[in-house]
Design a protein around this motif. Sequence first.
Motif, PDB file in Angstrom:
ATOM      1  N   PRO A  59      71.968  17.982  66.260  1.00  0.00           N
ATOM      2  CA  PRO A  59      73.293  17.878  65.648  1.00  0.00           C
ATOM      3  C   PRO A  59      73.337  16.891  64.490  1.00  0.00           C
ATOM      4  CG  PRO A  59      73.261  16.714  67.724  1.00  0.00           C
ATOM      5  CD  PRO A  59      71.949  17.414  67.603  1.00  0.00           C
ATOM      6  N   GLU A  88      70.111  18.853  61.771  1.00  0.00           N
ATOM      7  CA  GLU A  88      70.184  20.319  61.790  1.00  0.00           C
ATOM      8  C   GLU A  88      68.816  20.995  61.781  1.00  0.00           C
ATOM      9  OE1 GLU A  88      72.958  20.996  58.495  1.00  0.00           O
ATOM     10  OE2 GLU A  88      74.540  21.219  60.005  1.00  0.00           O
ATOM     11  N   LYS A  91      79.485  19.554  64.382  1.00  0.00           N
ATOM     12  CA  LYS A  91      78.562  19.948  65.445  1.00  0.00           C
ATOM     13  C   LYS A  91      78.857  19.187  66.740  1.00  0.00           C
ATOM     14  CE  LYS A  91      74.999  22.207  66.974  1.00  0.00           C
ATOM     15  NZ  LYS A  91      75.064  23.643  67.197  1.00  0.00           N
TER      16      LYS A  91
END
Length: 92
Positions: free
Chosen positions: A22, A25, A84
């Motif tokens: 998160p 990525e 996220k």
Amino acid sequence: MNESRELARRLRMSFVPTDVCPYCEKPVGSEARLDHIYPVSKGGLSMHANLVFVCLECNQKKSDMTLAAFVKIHNLNRDAVEAKLNQLGKEF
């Protein structure tokens, strides 16, 4: 602090790693680490909302930094990181 880390070790078994870190990525990979989003050293608790699997590289870079400091120092996309974490039901 040691109690919180021990609790995190036990909680780790109930977490399912995501495929993507998160923070950066990138793929989490086989060496995923359970990170305290708000660090234990700064009062963060070992609770589901404060724990997230991240890649080994981000875990090592973040160390005991707050999320805000980590994102700023490593020039990450703060909006993407927060989106996220929100998606994962995390608090930060």
